[in-house]
Design a protein around this motif. Structure first.
Motif, PDB file in Angstrom:
ATOM      1  N   HIS A 470       0.934  -1.031   0.034  1.00  0.00           N
ATOM      2  CA  HIS A 470       0.040   0.002  -0.090  1.00  0.00           C
ATOM      3  C   HIS A 470       0.729   1.384  -0.055  1.00  0.00           C
ATOM      4  CE1 HIS A 470      -3.885  -1.790   1.160  1.00  0.00           C
ATOM      5  NE2 HIS A 470      -3.303  -2.775   1.676  1.00  0.00           N
ATOM      6  N   ALA A 471       0.458   2.264  -0.906  1.00  0.00           N
ATOM      7  CA  ALA A 471       1.370   3.466  -0.937  1.00  0.00           C
ATOM      8  C   ALA A 471       0.201   4.642  -1.053  1.00  0.00           C
ATOM      9  CB  ALA A 471       2.510   3.349  -2.052  1.00  0.00           C
ATOM     10  N   GLU A 472       0.796   5.827  -0.820  1.00  0.00           N
ATOM     11  CA  GLU A 472       0.004   7.058  -0.932  1.00  0.00           C
ATOM     12  C   GLU A 472       0.115   7.681  -2.146  1.00  0.00           C
ATOM     13  OE1 GLU A 472       0.081   9.540   2.763  1.00  0.00           O
ATOM     14  OE2 GLU A 472      -0.831   7.762   3.803  1.00  0.00           O
ATOM     15  N   SER A 473       1.142   7.399  -2.829  1.00  0.00           N
ATOM     16  CA  SER A 473       1.500   7.858  -4.077  1.00  0.00           C
ATOM     17  C   SER A 473       1.965   6.949  -5.105  1.00  0.00           C
ATOM     18  CB  SER A 473       2.549   9.068  -3.995  1.00  0.00           C
ATOM     19  OG  SER A 473       3.856   8.588  -3.844  1.00  0.00           O
ATOM     20  N   GLU A 474       1.858   7.034  -6.462  1.00  0.00           N
ATOM     21  CA  GLU A 474       2.239   5.948  -7.635  1.00  0.00           C
ATOM     22  C   GLU A 474       3.703   6.026  -7.501  1.00  0.00           C
ATOM     23  OE1 GLU A 474       0.542   4.006  -9.368  1.00  0.00           O
ATOM     24  OE2 GLU A 474      -1.570   4.901  -9.332  1.00  0.00           O
ATOM     25  N   ALA A 475       4.511   7.100  -7.130  1.00  0.00           N
ATOM     26  CA  ALA A 475       5.892   7.257  -7.274  1.00  0.00           C
ATOM     27  C   ALA A 475       6.483   6.254  -6.200  1.00  0.00           C
ATOM     28  CB  ALA A 475       6.204   8.450  -7.272  1.00  0.00           C
ATOM     29  N   ARG A 476       5.861   6.328  -4.822  1.00  0.00           N
ATOM     30  CA  ARG A 476       6.253   5.409  -3.800  1.00  0.00           C
ATOM     31  C   ARG A 476       5.915   4.251  -4.083  1.00  0.00           C
ATOM     32  NH1 ARG A 476       9.886   6.923  -0.014  1.00  0.00           N
ATOM     33  NH2 ARG A 476       9.426   8.760   1.086  1.00  0.00           N
ATOM     34  N   LEU A 477       4.643   3.629  -4.561  1.00  0.00           N
ATOM     35  CA  LEU A 477       4.413   2.389  -4.985  1.00  0.00           C
ATOM     36  C   LEU A 477       5.412   1.859  -6.004  1.00  0.00           C
ATOM     37  CD1 LEU A 477       2.397   0.299  -4.664  1.00  0.00           C
ATOM     38  CD2 LEU A 477       1.097   1.074  -6.540  1.00  0.00           C
ATOM     39  N   ASP A 478       5.560   2.709  -6.869  1.00  0.00           N
ATOM     40  CA  ASP A 478       6.568   2.012  -7.946  1.00  0.00           C
ATOM     41  C   ASP A 478       8.091   1.818  -7.377  1.00  0.00           C
ATOM     42  OD1 ASP A 478       4.729   2.534  -9.786  1.00  0.00           O
ATOM     43  OD2 ASP A 478       5.520   4.281 -10.775  1.00  0.00           O
ATOM     44  N   GLN A 479       8.579   2.818  -6.145  1.00  0.00           N
ATOM     45  CA  GLN A 479       9.652   2.456  -5.673  1.00  0.00           C
ATOM     46  C   GLN A 479       9.559   1.239  -4.894  1.00  0.00           C
ATOM     47  OE1 GLN A 479      10.882   5.713  -3.403  1.00  0.00           O
ATOM     48  NE2 GLN A 479      11.161   7.263  -4.933  1.00  0.00           N
ATOM     49  N   ALA A 480       8.508   0.956  -4.187  1.00  0.00           N
ATOM     50  CA  ALA A 480       8.361  -0.365  -3.383  1.00  0.00           C
ATOM     51  C   ALA A 480       8.241  -1.657  -4.205  1.00  0.00           C
ATOM     52  CB  ALA A 480       6.993  -0.098  -2.481  1.00  0.00           C
ATOM     53  N   ILE A 481       7.904  -1.503  -5.521  1.00  0.00           N
ATOM     54  CA  ILE A 481       7.552  -2.618  -6.196  1.00  0.00           C
ATOM     55  C   ILE A 481       8.977  -2.673  -6.929  1.00  0.00           C
ATOM     56  CG2 ILE A 481       6.856  -3.602  -8.537  1.00  0.00           C
ATOM     57  CD1 ILE A 481       4.411  -1.722  -8.027  1.00  0.00           C
ATOM     58  N   VAL A 482       9.652  -1.793  -7.237  1.00  0.00           N
ATOM     59  CA  VAL A 482      11.086  -2.167  -7.661  1.00  0.00           C
ATOM     60  C   VAL A 482      11.851  -2.821  -6.662  1.00  0.00           C
ATOM     61  CG1 VAL A 482      13.232  -1.226  -8.286  1.00  0.00           C
ATOM     62  CG2 VAL A 482      11.128  -0.197  -9.203  1.00  0.00           C
ATOM     63  N   PHE A 483      11.776  -2.592  -5.219  1.00  0.00           N
ATOM     64  CA  PHE A 483      12.407  -2.816  -4.123  1.00  0.00           C
ATOM     65  C   PHE A 483      12.040  -4.356  -3.909  1.00  0.00           C
ATOM     66  CE2 PHE A 483      13.870  -3.519   0.125  1.00  0.00           C
ATOM     67  CZ  PHE A 483      15.184  -2.786   0.282  1.00  0.00           C
ATOM     68  N   ALA A 484      10.845  -4.483  -4.236  1.00  0.00           N
ATOM     69  CA  ALA A 484      10.410  -5.930  -3.773  1.00  0.00           C
ATOM     70  C   ALA A 484      10.674  -7.133  -4.751  1.00  0.00           C
ATOM     71  CB  ALA A 484       8.667  -5.974  -3.747  1.00  0.00           C
ATOM     72  N   ARG A 485      10.854  -6.467  -6.140  1.00  0.00           N
ATOM     73  CA  ARG A 485      11.046  -7.406  -7.284  1.00  0.00           C
ATOM     74  C   ARG A 485      12.796  -7.532  -6.962  1.00  0.00           C
ATOM     75  NH1 ARG A 485       7.710  -4.709 -11.494  1.00  0.00           N
ATOM     76  NH2 ARG A 485       5.953  -6.059 -11.415  1.00  0.00           N
ATOM     77  N   ARG A 486      13.524  -6.772  -6.603  1.00  0.00           N
ATOM     78  CA  ARG A 486      14.916  -7.067  -6.256  1.00  0.00           C
ATOM     79  C   ARG A 486      15.060  -7.837  -5.075  1.00  0.00           C
ATOM     80  NH1 ARG A 486      18.290  -3.678  -3.855  1.00  0.00           N
ATOM     81  NH2 ARG A 486      16.962  -1.920  -3.798  1.00  0.00           N
ATOM     82  N   THR A 487      14.302  -7.817  -4.218  1.00  0.00           N
ATOM     83  CA  THR A 487      14.757  -8.432  -2.663  1.00  0.00           C
ATOM     84  C   THR A 487      13.774  -9.862  -2.721  1.00  0.00           C
ATOM     85  OG1 THR A 487      12.967  -7.015  -1.621  1.00  0.00           O
ATOM     86  CG2 THR A 487      15.210  -6.589  -1.516  1.00  0.00           C
ATOM     87  N   GLU A 488      12.766  -9.964  -3.516  1.00  0.00           N
ATOM     88  CA  GLU A 488      11.989 -11.398  -3.287  1.00  0.00           C
ATOM     89  C   GLU A 488      11.884 -11.741  -2.022  1.00  0.00           C
ATOM     90  OE1 GLU A 488      11.466 -13.854  -6.830  1.00  0.00           O
ATOM     91  OE2 GLU A 488      13.620 -13.832  -6.783  1.00  0.00           O
ATOM     92  N   PRO A 489      10.972 -11.063  -0.940  1.00  0.00           N
ATOM     93  CA  PRO A 489      11.083 -11.068   0.325  1.00  0.00           C
ATOM     94  C   PRO A 489      10.399 -12.464   0.856  1.00  0.00           C
ATOM     95  CG  PRO A 489       9.221  -9.804  -0.228  1.00  0.00           C
ATOM     96  CD  PRO A 489      10.153  -9.875  -1.503  1.00  0.00           C
ATOM     97  N   ILE A 490       9.617 -13.247  -0.215  1.00  0.00           N
ATOM     98  CA  ILE A 490       9.085 -14.444   0.481  1.00  0.00           C
ATOM     99  C   ILE A 490       9.577 -15.590  -0.240  1.00  0.00           C
ATOM    100  CG2 ILE A 490       6.916 -15.595   0.605  1.00  0.00           C
ATOM    101  CD1 ILE A 490       5.516 -13.092   1.509  1.00  0.00           C
ATOM    102  N   ARG A 491      10.209 -16.624   0.359  1.00  0.00           N
ATOM    103  CA  ARG A 491      10.739 -17.640  -0.174  1.00  0.00           C
ATOM    104  C   ARG A 491       9.897 -18.924  -0.173  1.00  0.00           C
ATOM    105  NH1 ARG A 491      16.693 -17.057  -0.318  1.00  0.00           N
ATOM    106  NH2 ARG A 491      16.465 -14.968  -1.727  1.00  0.00           N
ATOM    107  N   ILE A 492       9.664 -19.482  -1.254  1.00  0.00           N
ATOM    108  CA  ILE A 492       8.668 -20.831  -1.572  1.00  0.00           C
ATOM    109  C   ILE A 492       9.798 -21.998  -1.997  1.00  0.00           C
ATOM    110  CG2 ILE A 492       6.783 -21.911  -2.543  1.00  0.00           C
ATOM    111  CD1 ILE A 492       6.067 -18.901  -3.181  1.00  0.00           C
ATOM    112  N   GLU A 493       9.727 -23.095  -1.160  1.00  0.00           N
ATOM    113  CA  GLU A 493      10.478 -24.146  -1.415  1.00  0.00           C
ATOM    114  C   GLU A 493      10.238 -24.632  -2.866  1.00  0.00           C
ATOM    115  OE1 GLU A 493       9.482 -27.686   0.407  1.00  0.00           O
ATOM    116  OE2 GLU A 493       7.382 -27.721  -0.571  1.00  0.00           O
ATOM    117  N   GLY A 494      11.310 -24.930  -3.756  1.00  0.00           N
ATOM    118  CA  GLY A 494      11.237 -25.110  -5.341  1.00  0.00           C
ATOM    119  C   GLY A 494      11.401 -23.857  -6.279  1.00  0.00           C
TER     120      GLY A 494
END
Ligand SMILES: O=P(O)(O)OC[C@H]1O[C@H](OP(=O)(O)O)[C@H](O)[C@@H]1O
Ligand SMILES: Nc1ncnc2[nH]cnc12
Length: 503
Positions: A470-494
């Motif tokens: 959740h973000a309050e601005s599109e720009a912040r949302l985009d930054q967070a999406i980029v960060f999430a794609r880079r860090t992949e915070p949730i690991r699933i086996e396989g």
């Protein structure tokens, strides 16, 4: 030189004084030089900004400086160039790995509180503590110096209980349940919290979603003597004021040096008059303390420091290997905490931890027999008494006691990540979750954060939602999406963790 005050509508988060270029040349002052302003009994330090906002013969005073001392328009002040403070030598001593003497620590803290040290020097002090640490004599001296350079609270109710988490784990809204449970049992708990240091939402940031958190000491005394509890921001008070100044540097660097953390937490507790203190040390990958052995060593330090301050301290080592509950970020966490208080139940990680900590406090405060605290805490939560106490706290702190979780606005710019493959969740990366929520704008943007749909050990199918940003601005949302794609915070086996080619 003597000049007349001009009050400027400038708020920069720094202690700046504005001087006209010609005046500065005459007085041989340069940008960022430290100067002392004297008028009668008032003394204030500030850093020079050269500006045409003021004329010759004037000194511009920002709103930041005005918060320290009231000056009136046209008042005559003497401006004296101030050399490098003595405390800078002591900071260098710590940088070189030396042990600081009590008087050296007291000088550093006094200079921080008097604003004789600027952000750059304070950051160097904080960094030197991160690198070279402090021993128990230094920590005790630092704690007392931090407390004694501010005010002390004297509440007319005993015993005074307190709880504090060293933080670091995302989604840690636990104490928002603990405080009303303990107060509903008749104990007194004047809780101060800091804002976020390394996380995306400190307890003060979350409580601020439904009530004010900035109060004077007199107001806190009134609230606590009336209802037995408060949940306020420690930084609004003149309680251990150096703490909130050093936290600013800690937050910018996302570090919390152990010795400073001990002093910072315990100086506030000392100044609040707390007698029985429970410290929560979340332990696990990606939090401040990763192993149980390290947590035990830190626990011993808290207990020893408590003894030196005349406080009875217990420590709870808790699980911090993944976020607590399902939300991260001020408004989302406020919703989840309120929901749990209203329903008397909620996510296991939140309810178990909150009733566990509250149970220890009920036993420490003598209202629950040994071994029965957690059961009693759960009954208080389930009976709705904790929610009633929370309503009183919200009302006394100027919020709407009838507020419902769905009334709390959350960021409406959203993006949901789904499972790239089927399998069990093997890990959730705390640091990445915090990083995403911060990239989305938390804690400053209250509605920014993350809703988590899965926890470690759960099974997912390819395409199932994992979390929503959740973000309050599109720009912040985009930054967070980029960060999430880079860090992949949730690991699933396989899951394919990385694909590397053409190196
Ligand atoms: O997680 P980070 O931001 O590093 O630590 C700071 C948080 O930890 C403590 O929590 P509590 O007030 O005991 O609930 C502080 O007061 C603050 O809210
Ligand atoms: N340095 C600190 N000061 C106050 N509260 C804290 N909680 C965790 N770290 C803290």
């Amino acid at each position: 030189m003597k000049v007349k005050v001009r009050i400027l509508d400038v708020y920069s988060g720094r202690y700046s004084v504005f001087i006209n270029e010609k005046e500065a040349m005459k007085a041989k002052l340069h940008p960022d030089d430290l100067v002392k302003l004297e008028a009668g009994k008032k003394t204030v330090y500030g850093s020079v900004v050269i500006s045409s906002l003021v004329k010759e013969g004037e000194i511009g005073i920002s709103r930041d400086v005005l918060q320290l001392h009231s000056f009136s328009e046209g008042e005559v002040v003497t401006v004296i160039p101030s050399g490098t403070p003595e405390s800078v030598r002591y900071i260098k001593k710590k940088m070189n790995g030396g042990k600081l003497r009590k008087v050296e620590i007291e000088t550093i803290i006094k200079d921080i509180v008097d604003r004789k040290l600027r952000d750059i020097e304070i950051s160097s002090f904080v960094t030197s503590l991160e690198i070279n640490g402090l021993d128990m004599d230094e920590i005790a001296a630092l704690t007392i110096a931090m407390a004694e350079t501010g005010d002390m609270l004297d509440i007319d109710r005993k015993p005074i209980m307190d709880v504090h988490s060293i933080g670091g784990v995302p989604g840690n809204k636990t104490n928002i349940l603990v405080v009303p449970i303990v107060a509903a049992a008749g104990l007194t708990i004047p809780k101060t919290s800091s804002r976020a240091i390394t996380s995306a939402a400190g307890t003060a940031d979350v409580v601020e979603v439904f009530a004010d958190v900035s109060f004077s000491l007199d107001e806190i005394k009134r609230i606590v003597e009336k209802i037995g509890a408060c949940m306020v921001w420690g930084g609004a008070l003149n309680l251990a004021p150096a703490d909130d100044i050093t936290i600013k540097s800690e937050r910018a660097l996302s570090i919390d040096p152990t010795g400073l953390m001990l002093a910072s937490i315990m100086s506030k507790k000392y100044a609040m008059g707390s007698q029985y203190v429970l410290i929560d040390i979340p332990t696990g990958k990606g939090v401040k303390v990763e192993s149980v052995d390290q947590a035990r060593a830190l626990a011993r330090d808290f207990i020893e420091l408590g003894k030196r301050l005349g406080q009875y301290v217990e420590v709870a080592i808790t699980y911090g290997g993944q976020p607590i509950g399902h939300t991260v970020g001020p408004a989302l966490e406020a919703r989840e905490a309120l929901q749990a208080l209203m329903a008397g139940t909620g996510p296991g990680s939140l309810i178990e931890k909150a009733t566990g900590l509250a149970g220890v406090l009920l036993e420490m405060g003598g209202v629950a027999p040994a071994g029965m605290g957690k059961k009693m805490a759960r009954e208080i939560l389930e009976s709705g008494k904790a929610y009633q106490k929370m309503r009183e706290i919200i009302e006394e702190q100027g919020g709407n006691p009838d507020i419902k979780p769905e009334d709390i606005p959350v960021g409406d710019k959203t993006y949901t990540f789904t499972a790239p493959t089927s399998g069990y969740i093997t890990a959730i990366d705390n640091k990445a979750i915090t990083g995403i929520a911060r990239a989305a704008g938390a804690p400053e943007d209250k509605g920014a954060g993350i809703e988590l749909y899965v926890k470690v050990g759960e099974k997912v199918k390819e395409g199932d939602p994992l979390f929503t940003i959740h973000a309050e601005s599109e720009a912040r949302l985009d930054q967070a999406i980029v960060f999430a794609r880079r860090t992949e915070p949730i690991r699933i086996e396989g899951m394919v963790l990385q694909r590397i080619g053409n190196i």
